[in-house]
Design a protein around this motif. Structure first.
Motif, PDB file in Angstrom:
ATOM      1  N   MET A   1       0.843  -1.167   0.000  1.00  0.00           N
ATOM      2  CA  MET A   1       0.000   0.000   0.000  1.00  0.00           C
ATOM      3  C   MET A   1       0.880   1.218   0.000  1.00  0.00           C
ATOM      4  N   PRO A   2       1.084   1.908  -0.975  1.00  0.00           N
ATOM      5  CA  PRO A   2       0.876   3.341  -0.973  1.00  0.00           C
ATOM      6  C   PRO A   2      -0.110   3.656  -2.092  1.00  0.00           C
ATOM      7  N   HIS A   3      -1.085   4.439  -1.728  1.00  0.00           N
ATOM      8  CA  HIS A   3      -2.081   4.883  -2.703  1.00  0.00           C
ATOM      9  C   HIS A   3      -2.030   6.403  -2.756  1.00  0.00           C
ATOM     10  N   LEU A   4      -1.773   6.913  -3.938  1.00  0.00           N
ATOM     11  CA  LEU A   4      -1.673   8.356  -4.151  1.00  0.00           C
ATOM     12  C   LEU A   4      -2.853   8.788  -5.007  1.00  0.00           C
ATOM     13  N   THR A   5      -3.747   9.565  -4.424  1.00  0.00           N
ATOM     14  CA  THR A   5      -4.921  10.059  -5.133  1.00  0.00           C
ATOM     15  C   THR A   5      -4.697  11.513  -5.505  1.00  0.00           C
ATOM     16  N   VAL A   6      -4.875  11.794  -6.786  1.00  0.00           N
ATOM     17  CA  VAL A   6      -4.757  13.143  -7.319  1.00  0.00           C
ATOM     18  C   VAL A   6      -6.161  13.667  -7.550  1.00  0.00           C
ATOM     19  N   GLU A   7      -6.575  14.644  -6.773  1.00  0.00           N
ATOM     20  CA  GLU A   7      -7.839  15.321  -7.031  1.00  0.00           C
ATOM     21  C   GLU A   7      -7.502  16.612  -7.756  1.00  0.00           C
ATOM     22  N   TYR A   8      -8.248  16.910  -8.812  1.00  0.00           N
ATOM     23  CA  TYR A   8      -7.942  18.130  -9.570  1.00  0.00           C
ATOM     24  C   TYR A   8      -9.215  18.780 -10.074  1.00  0.00           C
ATOM     25  N   SER A   9      -9.164  20.103 -10.178  1.00  0.00           N
ATOM     26  CA  SER A   9     -10.319  20.856 -10.652  1.00  0.00           C
ATOM     27  C   SER A   9     -10.513  20.636 -12.152  1.00  0.00           C
ATOM     28  N   ALA A  10     -11.758  20.504 -12.543  1.00  0.00           N
ATOM     29  CA  ALA A  10     -12.100  20.204 -13.936  1.00  0.00           C
ATOM     30  C   ALA A  10     -11.586  21.268 -14.899  1.00  0.00           C
ATOM     31  N   ASN A  11     -11.367  22.474 -14.422  1.00  0.00           N
ATOM     32  CA  ASN A  11     -10.895  23.521 -15.334  1.00  0.00           C
ATOM     33  C   ASN A  11      -9.429  23.346 -15.733  1.00  0.00           C
ATOM     34  N   LEU A  12      -8.798  22.270 -15.270  1.00  0.00           N
ATOM     35  CA  LEU A  12      -7.439  21.961 -15.730  1.00  0.00           C
ATOM     36  C   LEU A  12      -7.433  21.142 -17.021  1.00  0.00           C
ATOM     37  N   ASP A  13      -8.605  20.683 -17.462  1.00  0.00           N
ATOM     38  CA  ASP A  13      -8.687  19.970 -18.740  1.00  0.00           C
ATOM     39  C   ASP A  13      -8.109  20.863 -19.835  1.00  0.00           C
ATOM     40  N   GLY A  14      -7.169  20.338 -20.588  1.00  0.00           N
ATOM     41  CA  GLY A  14      -6.534  21.097 -21.655  1.00  0.00           C
ATOM     42  C   GLY A  14      -5.414  22.010 -21.177  1.00  0.00           C
ATOM     43  N   ARG A  15      -5.266  22.149 -19.870  1.00  0.00           N
ATOM     44  CA  ARG A  15      -4.212  23.009 -19.314  1.00  0.00           C
ATOM     45  C   ARG A  15      -3.121  22.209 -18.619  1.00  0.00           C
ATOM     46  N   ALA A  16      -3.432  20.964 -18.234  1.00  0.00           N
ATOM     47  CA  ALA A  16      -2.465  20.102 -17.545  1.00  0.00           C
ATOM     48  C   ALA A  16      -2.625  18.681 -18.050  1.00  0.00           C
ATOM     49  N   ASP A  17      -1.508  17.992 -18.200  1.00  0.00           N
ATOM     50  CA  ASP A  17      -1.529  16.601 -18.637  1.00  0.00           C
ATOM     51  C   ASP A  17      -1.578  15.720 -17.394  1.00  0.00           C
ATOM     52  N   ILE A  18      -2.782  15.367 -16.994  1.00  0.00           N
ATOM     53  CA  ILE A  18      -2.976  14.619 -15.755  1.00  0.00           C
ATOM     54  C   ILE A  18      -2.421  13.203 -15.886  1.00  0.00           C
ATOM     55  N   GLY A  19      -2.495  12.614 -17.060  1.00  0.00           N
ATOM     56  CA  GLY A  19      -1.893  11.294 -17.275  1.00  0.00           C
ATOM     57  C   GLY A  19      -0.388  11.337 -17.067  1.00  0.00           C
ATOM     58  N   ALA A  20       0.269  12.358 -17.613  1.00  0.00           N
ATOM     59  CA  ALA A  20       1.715  12.518 -17.408  1.00  0.00           C
ATOM     60  C   ALA A  20       2.023  12.750 -15.939  1.00  0.00           C
ATOM     61  N   LEU A  21       1.164  13.493 -15.260  1.00  0.00           N
ATOM     62  CA  LEU A  21       1.345  13.718 -13.829  1.00  0.00           C
ATOM     63  C   LEU A  21       1.302  12.398 -13.072  1.00  0.00           C
TER      64      LEU A  21
END
Length: 128
Positions: free
Chosen positions: A1-21
């Motif tokens: 177990m380490p579980h890392l959850t990334v919560e992000y605001s929907a307005n980051l769509d197109g501004r951040a590559d969440i998959g790369a993150l």
């Protein structure tokens, strides 16, 4: 177990590559040498509804919630947190060029008496 959850605001769509993150965070966690490969999970949850600070539409966030099992020293936890935070900061660097972005990370230890797990991935990876 380490579980890392990334919560992000929907307005980051197109501004951040969440998959790369997610992949950068996985590499950062594994690079510490403190966690077994088969146990690491990184997942992202898009938050459609949120209210941030002064409620400007441009305000955005990424919150990292890292749950780990007990057994690591304070120094090891701090080193892990720093590695994860540097990786996230690097991937998300362009967002800091505006005054509308917040990044946070918290590490939480899981009480082993209140945690249940069943993982078939371990046997596959351990058999290598």
């Amino acid at each position: 177990m380490p579980h890392l959850t990334v919560e992000y605001s929907a307005n980051l769509d197109g501004r951040a590559d969440i998959g790369a993150l997610c992949h950068a965070l996985l590499r950062a966690v594994l690079s510490t040498g403190l966690f077994e490969t088969g146990a690491v999970r990184v997942r992202a949850v898009r938050c459609e509804h949120y209210a941030i600070a002064d409620a400007l539409a441009e305000n955005a966030f990424v919150d990292l919630n890292f749950r780990i099992g007990r057994g690591r020293s304070p120094e090891e936890k701090k080193r892990t947190g720093e590695a994860v935070f540097v990786a996230a900061s690097s991937v998300l660097a362009p967002l800091f060029e505006t005054p509308h972005f917040a990044l946070s990370l918290e590490i939480r230890e899981i009480d082993p008496d209140l945690s249940w797990k069943k993982n078939a991935i371990h046997s596959r990876l351990r058999g290598r």
